[in-house]
Design a protein around this motif. Structure first.
Motif, short mmCIF file in Angstrom:
data_model
loop_
_atom_site.label_atom_id
_atom_site.label_comp_id
_atom_site.label_asym_id
_atom_site.label_seq_id
_atom_site.Cartn_x
_atom_site.Cartn_y
_atom_site.Cartn_z
N THR A 87 0.75 -1.41 0.01
CA THR A 87 0.24 0.34 -0.43
C THR A 87 0.54 0.71 0.44
O THR A 87 1.48 1.61 0.58
CB THR A 87 -0.95 0.18 1.23
N GLY A 118 1.22 5.13 0.09
CA GLY A 118 -0.59 6.81 0.66
C GLY A 118 0.15 7.67 -0.52
O GLY A 118 1.76 7.60 -0.15
N GLU A 154 -3.64 4.74 -2.02
CA GLU A 154 -4.56 5.57 -0.96
C GLU A 154 -4.04 7.21 -1.19
O GLU A 154 -2.62 7.55 -1.47
CB GLU A 154 -4.49 5.35 0.24
#
Length: 539
Positions: free
Chosen positions: A298, A300, A333
């Protein structure tokens, strides 16, 4: 008809029913298919707005500004073309109304039209054709894709459609093909697709004197043969030239979908080109790699335009390319830079990325992200303004109170980022000094050098502010690594940090050179760092 000077064939792509229908992806996919046949392809994007280029357009309305090797700020569709065709396009491949009218008015002022009343026809349309043919002559491509921005019926696009109608007549029917991209809505209440919008859109196109040779039907779900037959009948095209492009998991699947409907074969036959054998095997492998999701990382992204993902489309795609290269999936994200970081949320990320941008809005959130990365050893990738934020926050953490960029504070106590001397008197916002490809030499033993495996590289820039060399030695003594510089040592291009697993900021935009079949080295290195961080956390 006069003898043809350029031997290129032309495929003109228009759009109907609604905007943002996917003409760029359709054009790119056609180009990819033709490339699989061994056809040399180049592409042109026509934007009917009056701006000279895309440099000052609002990202919320138009998405990212894509920068070419030669420094033109263009529409994001040129990014799609470069990624799908795996070519570098010139800025001339983005034709705008502003460029056309500027060229015509310049000629009029020089006296080129003496005795003539300068009009849309023939002067504007002739200039449009001249710009298109110039690309053909310059590239010597077998096929030139020409995408017309906007929707058929827009008043702004009428001169371009007229010019392309004339181009077909001048080049010959066998050398110019029209592809119309439309939308087939599905009415859930009625439980059926509706073809009437496509019929009206095609009728509108015919009103300009252009009859489509192929219709690509965008739809939420696949359409059946009955719908295709109906469209063929009412829009006067062959049924095999009615192509369905339903929503897909990935834009990179579209060439495979279109190829399954024999688009390449039909185009070669329509343009009287030599029959060839296609090879999309490598492309299909890329698509399969992009579908991998057994191991996820993931990332960001802390940006100011996160409400519209297209504002960072090249970064998004570069991350996907790198993840596929490493056999993992990347979950992105989006974090609003204007808001304070939610530390509990950020802790879940395997890496952080700060993209480029202009203006002070959102800077505080980006600086927070830098601080978090330094204190928690989280991999951080800063691009353009992102790199500048890394330098600013590093300076502040080292006790340089008031460190800032003169873009945000002209009277900063410590102007660690400042404007170039050459730029201080530039009044036109579009006159940015550092645009396009510039060379960069790399320092051995650094993350950058290990990633590129080269001593020097060339990358694309889009900025006006630079690292202030007055602080270079001071910061290096405190642990900042200058891993990339201009060949003359005057400009800092890449910074890293001692005792950090992966902390890299670059003044350029590496995302513009990433390809699905050739992921950018810095993004690959970044994804590797995210994987290692995820493993280190034991998640």
């Amino acid at each position: 008809m006069e003898e043809r000077i350029n031997l290129s064939k032309y495929i003109v792509v228009t759009g109907g029913v609604v905007s943002s229908i996917g003409k760029g992806i359709s054009s790119s996919s056609i180009g990819r298919i033709l490339r699989s046949y061994g056809v040399d392809v180049t592409a042109i994007k026509i934007d009917p707005y009056l701006n000279w280029d895309s440099g000052t357009l609002n990202p919320y309305q138009h998405g990212e500004v894509f920068v070419t090797e030669d420094g033109m700020e263009t529409d994001l569709d040129l990014g799609h073309y470069e990624r799908f065709l795996d070519v570098n396009l010139s800025g001339e491949s983005n034709i705008t109304t502003g460029k056309v009218y500027n060229a015509v008015i310049s000629k009029e002022r020089k006296g080129d039209y003496l005795g003539s009343c300068v009009q849309i026809i023939p002067h504007i349309t002739d200039e449009i054709k001249s710009m298109i043919r110039k690309i053909s002559q310059k590239t010597q491509a077998e096929v030139v894709l020409v995408e017309v921005g906007g929707t058929v019926g827009d008043i702004e696009s009428q001169p371009f459609l007229e010019a392309l109608r004339q181009l077909r007549n001048e080049e010959g029917q066998d050398n110019v093909m029209f592809v119309h991209v439309t939308y087939i809505p599905y009415l859930r209440a009625a439980g059926e697709f509706k073809t009437k919008p496509t019929q009206h859109s095609t009728k509108e196109l015919r009103g300009t004197g252009i009859s489509p040779d192929m219709i690509i039907c965008r739809s939420e779900f696949p359409i059946d043969s009955h719908i295709k037959e109906k469209i063929a009948h009412f829009c006067d095209v062959e049924e095999k030239a009615v192509i369905n492009a339903p929503d897909m998991h990935s834009i990179y699947e579209v060439p495979l979908v279109l190829n399954s409907e024999n688009v390449g074969e039909y185009i070669l036959k329509r343009l009287k080109m030599e029959s060839r054998k296609p090879d999309l095997y490598q492309w299909s492998r890329i698509v399969d790699a992009l579908k991998i999701d057994n191991f996820k990382v993931t990332v960001g992204i802390v940006g100011k335009y996160v409400e519209l993902e297209d504002a960072y489309i090249s970064i998004r795609e570069a991350l996907k390319h790198a993840a596929a290269n490493q056999g993992v999936k990347v979950d992105i994200e989006w974090i609003k830079a204007e808001e304070s970081l939610n530390i509990d949320r950020v802790k879940e990320f395997d890496a952080l990325l700060i993209p480029g941008g202009f203006g002070e809005r959102g800077i505080s959130g980006k600086l927070e992200a830098v601080k978090y990365s330094i204190e928690n050893k989280t991999p951080l990738f800063g691009i353009c303004l992102g790199m500048q934020c890394m330098v600013i926050e590093f300076a502040r953490l080292q006790g340089f109170e008031g460190a800032n960029s003169t873009e945000f504070d002209e009277n900063a106590k410590h102007p660690v980022i400042h404007i170039m001397k050459e730029q201080k008197y530039v009044e036109n916002m579009g006159g940015t000094m550092r645009l396009g490809a510039y060379p960069c030499k790399l320092k051995e033993g650094t993350i950058a050098h290990a990633a590129y495996k080269e001593d020097s590289v060339s990358e694309r820039h889009r900025h006006r502010f630079e690292f202030n060399n007055d602080y270079r030695q001071i910061f290096e003594d405190k642990g900042l690594i200058i891993s990339g510089k201009s060949p003359d040592d005057l400009l800092v291009e890449i910074v890293e940090l001692e005792d950090h697993p992966w902390f890299l900021g670059c003044q350029f935009h590496p995302e513009f050179k990433s390809r699905p079949n050739n992921a950018h080295p810095l993004f690959v290195s970044f994804i590797k760092a995210a994987i290692e961080n995820k493993k280190r956390k034991g998640i």
